[in-house]
Write a protein that holds these residues in place. Structure first.
Motif, mmCIF file in Angstrom:
data_model
loop_
_atom_site.group_PDB
_atom_site.id
_atom_site.type_symbol
_atom_site.label_atom_id
_atom_site.label_comp_id
_atom_site.label_asym_id
_atom_site.label_seq_id
_atom_site.Cartn_x
_atom_site.Cartn_y
_atom_site.Cartn_z
ATOM 1 N N ILE A 205 -9.840 14.922 1.803
ATOM 2 C CA ILE A 205 -9.481 13.520 1.985
ATOM 3 C C ILE A 205 -8.351 13.128 1.038
ATOM 4 C CG2 ILE A 205 -11.148 12.533 0.334
ATOM 5 C CD1 ILE A 205 -11.664 10.333 2.501
ATOM 6 N N HIS A 206 -7.404 12.377 1.573
ATOM 7 C CA HIS A 206 -6.258 11.909 0.793
ATOM 8 C C HIS A 206 -6.580 10.530 0.213
ATOM 9 C CE1 HIS A 206 -2.244 10.380 -0.134
ATOM 10 N NE2 HIS A 206 -1.771 11.604 -0.011
ATOM 11 N N PRO A 207 -6.229 10.277 -1.047
ATOM 12 C CA PRO A 207 -6.467 8.946 -1.625
ATOM 13 C C PRO A 207 -5.679 7.865 -0.895
ATOM 14 C CG PRO A 207 -5.943 10.565 -3.328
ATOM 15 C CD PRO A 207 -5.645 11.216 -2.016
ATOM 16 N N ASP A 208 -6.168 6.654 -1.005
ATOM 17 C CA ASP A 208 -5.491 5.510 -0.387
ATOM 18 C C ASP A 208 -4.188 5.218 -1.124
ATOM 19 O OD1 ASP A 208 -7.745 5.481 1.152
ATOM 20 O OD2 ASP A 208 -8.637 3.731 0.192
ATOM 21 N N ASP A 209 -3.178 4.816 -0.368
ATOM 22 C CA ASP A 209 -1.840 4.644 -0.919
ATOM 23 C C ASP A 209 -1.264 3.294 -0.485
ATOM 24 O OD1 ASP A 209 0.681 4.938 -1.931
ATOM 25 O OD2 ASP A 209 1.249 6.624 -0.673
ATOM 26 N N PRO A 210 -1.200 2.317 -1.402
ATOM 27 C CA PRO A 210 -1.603 2.372 -2.805
ATOM 28 C C PRO A 210 -3.124 2.249 -2.959
ATOM 29 C CG PRO A 210 -0.799 0.179 -2.292
ATOM 30 C CD PRO A 210 -0.577 1.009 -1.056
ATOM 31 N N PRO A 211 -3.647 2.528 -4.156
ATOM 32 C CA PRO A 211 -5.096 2.585 -4.340
ATOM 33 C C PRO A 211 -5.719 1.226 -4.649
ATOM 34 C CG PRO A 211 -4.024 3.310 -6.343
ATOM 35 C CD PRO A 211 -2.917 3.008 -5.360
ATOM 36 N N TRP A 212 -5.491 0.264 -3.774
ATOM 37 C CA TRP A 212 -6.114 -1.058 -3.881
ATOM 38 C C TRP A 212 -6.070 -1.729 -2.518
ATOM 39 C CZ3 TRP A 212 -1.827 -0.123 -7.343
ATOM 40 C CH2 TRP A 212 -0.578 -0.504 -6.828
ATOM 41 N N PRO A 213 -6.874 -2.765 -2.286
ATOM 42 C CA PRO A 213 -6.877 -3.435 -0.985
ATOM 43 C C PRO A 213 -5.522 -4.061 -0.678
ATOM 44 C CG PRO A 213 -8.812 -4.033 -2.266
ATOM 45 C CD PRO A 213 -7.899 -3.307 -3.201
ATOM 46 N N VAL A 214 -5.129 -4.001 0.596
ATOM 47 C CA VAL A 214 -3.895 -4.622 1.059
ATOM 48 C C VAL A 214 -4.195 -5.413 2.328
ATOM 49 C CG1 VAL A 214 -2.281 -2.968 0.047
ATOM 50 C CG2 VAL A 214 -3.282 -2.500 2.280
ATOM 51 N N PHE A 215 -3.580 -6.597 2.450
ATOM 52 C CA PHE A 215 -3.737 -7.453 3.631
ATOM 53 C C PHE A 215 -5.201 -7.727 3.954
ATOM 54 C CE2 PHE A 215 0.372 -5.204 4.746
ATOM 55 C CZ PHE A 215 1.185 -6.283 4.404
ATOM 56 N N GLY A 216 -6.053 -7.758 2.917
ATOM 57 C CA GLY A 216 -7.463 -8.025 3.133
ATOM 58 C C GLY A 216 -8.246 -6.846 3.682
ATOM 59 N N LEU A 217 -7.606 -5.683 3.809
ATOM 60 C CA LEU A 217 -8.279 -4.491 4.331
ATOM 61 C C LEU A 217 -8.974 -3.738 3.200
ATOM 62 C CD1 LEU A 217 -5.341 -3.265 6.583
ATOM 63 C CD2 LEU A 217 -7.514 -4.203 7.415
ATOM 64 N N PRO A 218 -10.187 -3.262 3.432
ATOM 65 C CA PRO A 218 -10.881 -2.512 2.376
ATOM 66 C C PRO A 218 -10.230 -1.157 2.157
ATOM 67 C CG PRO A 218 -12.129 -2.412 4.426
ATOM 68 C CD PRO A 218 -10.989 -3.357 4.673
ATOM 69 N N ARG A 219 -10.227 -0.733 0.912
ATOM 70 C CA ARG A 219 -9.751 0.615 0.567
ATOM 71 C C ARG A 219 -10.752 1.201 -0.421
ATOM 72 N NH1 ARG A 219 -3.505 2.010 1.103
ATOM 73 N NH2 ARG A 219 -3.290 1.182 3.198
#
Length: 353
Positions: A205-219
């Motif tokens: 699995i690849h980490p989320d990019d960037p590693p924080w929520p964006v546009f209210g979407l969970p990460r």
């Protein structure tokens, strides 16, 4: 370590395989079938066609990035089972050509977020840039229009068919929080990991990019703790990680060498690149050279060397230099320079054993 190089195929990349073959130490290409939409089964004929393109250049195709996951799986919709079955059948097909690692991600909607694909750096080169104020509180459709307007290549994670359904997908995600996303990831892994293990393939699995929520979407794949949680969802040698210094490194709280040492035996694939962080939350990608950015490049390679890493590694995004017309982040010249920088660190560490 085994050096590999991401290649987007004869129809979707300007870089010839003959040029990749000439980069010192590169053993294989990291590939995908970019004409396939998320959720579609990959056919034997399509896979073998790509294999036949690569074979004459003495490069292997052991790493796939990515077999994209359909949004219905991430959303946990009743339709997810048919897409999971297609994923399982694709794993089986990939095993026939010697694939060892499948890199994937579980990021809702966007595989990665940038606000400018060609932001100019002080030296005149350009690079991928993230401007925080253009993300927070803004309409994501405006970002898509801004980023895609001059793009001639299909960007991974920003495929046109996906962006055409953007508003509907965003609406569906309003019902999904972080815990639900974790549950949906577990459901997916419980179905596919036993198959991957049977065929001796590692999912990474690849980490989320960037590693924080964006546009209210969970990460959720954002830090050391959460990487560990991914591994705990299904205990199997086939359930592993892609270490990405750029994705995780956007957050200064992530101790990248410590993550490598902690999860060494579960890192099946690594992306190593540099970026420069700014105090206001912006960041821009830079050359691989440590002093050009904020990422501890030497510490990362030292950690891989200390743990005896024998897995696959590639330079990640590079700048656009020397007037190269290229896919954003994926030119030949700066990534080749990045490879030689990584080899230089590695060879130095070898000499000081």
């Amino acid at each position: 370590m085994e050096m590999v190089f991401r290649w987007f195929g004869e129809e979707n990349d300007h870089i010839p395989l003959a040029h990749i073959q000439q980069i010192p130490g590169v053993k294989g290409v990291v590939w995908s079938l970019h004409n396939k939409v998320a959720g579609e089964k990959w056919s034997t004929d399509d896979i073998k066609e790509l294999q036949q393109q690569v074979d004459p250049y003495n490069l292997h195709i052991e790493v796939v990035e990515s077999v994209n996951i359909h949004e219905d799986i991430k959303l946990g919709l009743p339709t997810r089972d048919k897409y999971i079955e297609n994923y399982i059948e694709t794993i089986q097909e990939l095993s026939k050509v010697g694939v060892k690692v499948i890199c994937y991600n579980f990021m809702p909607v966007f595989d990665w977020i940038r606000t400018d694909l060609f932001k100019e750096l002080p030296d005149g080169s350009t690079a991928l840039f993230y401007e925080k104020q253009l993300i927070e509180g803004n309409d994501p459709s405006e970002l898509v229009e801004r980023v895609m307007k001059d793009e001639n290549f299909t960007l991974p994670g920003w495929e046109p068919e996906r962006m055409e359904q953007l508003s509907e997908i965003l609406e569906a995600y309003k019902k999904v929080d972080e815990e639900m996303l974790w549950d949906n990831l577990k459901y997916f892994l419980e179905a596919v990991i036993p198959v991957a293990e049977k065929y001796n393939i590692k999912l990474a699995i690849h980490p989320d990019d960037p590693p924080w929520p964006v546009f209210g979407l969970p990460r959720i794949v954002i830090n050391a703790e959460n990487l560990g949680r991914v591994l705990e969802l299904v205990d199997s040698p086939s359930n592993g990680l892609t270490f990405c210094s750029g994705s995780l490194g956007a957050n200064p709280a992530n101790d990248l060498p410590a993550i490598i040492r902690r999860y060494a035996d579960k890192i099946h694939f690594a992306h190593v690149r540099n970026l420069k962080r700014f105090d206001n939350g912006d960041f821009i990608e830079t050359s691989h050279k440590m002093s050009d950015g904020s990422v501890d490049m030497f510490g990362i390679m030292k950690a891989f060397h200390e743990v005896g890493y024998t897995g696959y590694i590639r330079p990640d995004h590079g700048r656009h230099i020397w007037d190269e017309v290229c896919r954003p982040g994926y030119g030949l010249y700066d990534r080749a320079l990045g490879i030689m920088y990584l080899w230089g660190i590695w060879d130095s560490l070898e000499q000081t054993k």
